[in-house]
Scaffold this active site. Structure first.
Site, short mmCIF file in Angstrom:
data_model
loop_
_atom_site.label_atom_id
_atom_site.label_comp_id
_atom_site.label_asym_id
_atom_site.label_seq_id
_atom_site.Cartn_x
_atom_site.Cartn_y
_atom_site.Cartn_z
CG HIS A 43 16.02 51.22 -77.45
ND1 HIS A 43 16.19 52.22 -78.16
CD2 HIS A 43 16.74 51.60 -76.26
CE1 HIS A 43 16.72 52.93 -77.76
NE2 HIS A 43 17.53 52.16 -76.88
CD GLN B 219 20.85 47.35 -72.04
OE1 GLN B 219 21.64 46.92 -71.52
NE2 GLN B 219 21.05 48.14 -72.55
CE LYS C 268 23.47 50.61 -75.80
NZ LYS C 268 22.72 51.62 -74.06
CB CYS D 55 14.74 54.96 -75.89
SG CYS D 55 16.10 55.86 -75.64
#
Ligand code: PLP
Length: 428
Positions: A133, A213, A236, A376
């Site tokens: 990212h 993530q 997240k 991104c």
């Protein structure tokens, strides 16, 4: 059919759907009736997290670590407790290894500006993988440009994965820092971070892991992974936005100069004396921290612990497998990568001849929220030879029925106004 997860509720005889914990799922306005499949961008927040934030502001709001009155002590206690909760949830050696940041991006920038600036000089190398990212790419790219160092990118294979062999081969003697994502935000690919860390540290490199993530989908054990630094964002993983964590091994944090200087970082300042900074983590948390954010993050960890990662992982795996199989039955739709190999709640796909923005816009017309474009991570999309993808990303409240809704809509999607030549075609 796979439903949302269920939770035990005080006073209820049988477990109730977890969806009841998320007020926005029965919300009004833009939230009304939405099928929310953009959890990798940010998750919704459950009532226990929202309550913890409100409770902090209504019963303990004050500044931390500096006031000399009972409310300041109460706020400081909540902040310290949040740090202990996070430390225990991620297997940190001690709460002092937990630095509260503004999120993953802030954590990576902190490491690049402090450890990076000390470690990297002319001719040195910083190693990243081809799936990063921008938040785990641009801080390193800038550092290399400033220091006359070289940014080396470990190539990804056609399946969107980085092999250990390729990583090992790129680990030359000049690599000072290896910065790798735990889980790709584009394809959900899981990197063998423990093995990669062992290889890199054996070669003398400092390892930084972007766990943005990972934290909502698998139990993270920072001691087991063994990296020098591990960064993630609260939002997240069902926590609030604008707050996150940088975990650092204590011996690494101890060496770091302050990132930003200001209130809370010093013992006292005199014009005629050198500045003496307090130990980490406070040394790295200049200014008033986001106390409510830290409290909300701790509540999010408690929430996930109550659900249990075994259940969360099973739910992820079932949704991912269901989506891969259902999408595979639609003509012209191709799933990218191998998300079912080690499911992490992400399935990315492309539709033949239709720009991902047109697909995303069409799904939005059907009340379905997905992310489309380059996520991104345009350099990763370049490596995959794709203009972009459409990404379904799941949370604990998603169901296979929602995947069915996506598939129903996809059967009638047609090319729209976006083309590869559009100036913003690879923007997001
Ligand atoms: N790294 C990865 C893999 C991400 O998916 C994201 C956000 O999408 C980030 C870093 C940046 O996170 P934040 O915007 O919370 O700092």
């Amino acid at each position: 059919m796979l439903d949302a997860l269920t939770v035990e509720k005080h006073g209820a005889e049988t477990p109730v759907s977890i969806r009841e914990d998320f007020p926005i799922l029965s919300g009004t306005g833009a939230a009304a009736g939405a099928v929310y499949l953009d959890n990798a961008a940010t998750t919704h927040k459950p009532t226990p997290v929202l309550d913890a934030i409100v409770d902090y502001y209504t019963t303990a709001n004050s500044n931390v670590g500096r006031g000399y009155h009972r409310l300041a002590f109460a706020a400081t206690d909540r902040f310290d407790q949040a740090r202990r909760t996070v430390a225990s949830a991620i297997g940190a050696g001690s709460p002092d290894e937990v630095v509260f940041t503004g999120g993953t991006t802030d954590g990576v920038n902190l490491v690049a500006a402090t450890a990076g600036a000390e470690l990297v000089g002319p001719g040195d190398q910083v190693l990243i993988t081809g799936m990063e990212h921008n938040s785990n790419l641009l801080p390193w790219r800038r550092l290399c440009e400033e220091r006359g160092a070289e940014l080396v990118v470990v190539p990804v294979g056609p399946d969107g994965a980085t092999s250990l062999e390729a990583f090992d081969a790129a680990l030359g003697d000049r690599v000072r820092i290896a910065a790798i994502s735990h889980v790709s935000n584009v394809l959900g690919t899981v990197n063998p971070v423990r093995e990669m860390t062992a290889l890199a540290r054996r070669r003398g490199a400092v390892v930084v892991v972007d766990g943005a993530q990972a934290v909502a989908h698998r139990p993270v054990d920072v001691a087991g992974i063994g990296a020098d630094f591990y960064c993630f964002s609260a939002h997240k993983m069902y926590g609030p936005q604008g707050v996150g964590v940088l975990h650092g091994r204590s011996e690494r944090l101890a060496d770091l100069p302050p990132y930003r200087v200001g209130g809370g970082t010093v013992k006292g300042v005199r014009f005629d004396e050198p500045v003496s900074y307090v130990p980490t983590p406070a040394r790295l948390e200049a200014g008033t921290p986001d106390v409510a954010g830290a409290v909300g993050l701790a509540a999010a960890f408690d929430y996930l612990r109550r659900l249990g990662f075994e259940q969360v992982r099973r739910h992820d795996a079932e949704l991912v497998r269901y989506a891969v199989s259902a999408l595979g039955e639609i003509g012209g739709v191709r799933v990218v990568g191998a998300p079912e190999r080690d499911p992490s709640g992400i399935v990315s796909f492309v539709v033949d001849g239709i720009h991902p923005y047109d697909v995303g816009g069409y799904l939005d017309q059907h009340g379905i929220a997905v992310r489309c474009g380059v996520h991104c991570a345009s350099t990763f999309l370049d490596a995959l030879g794709l203009l972009g993808t459409v990404r379904l990303s799941f949370g604990v409240y998603n169901t296979t029925e929602e995947v069915d809704e996506v598939c129903r809509a996809l059967r009638s999607v047609r090319p729209g106004t976006w083309t590869a030549e559009h100036p913003n075609a690879r923007f997001l």
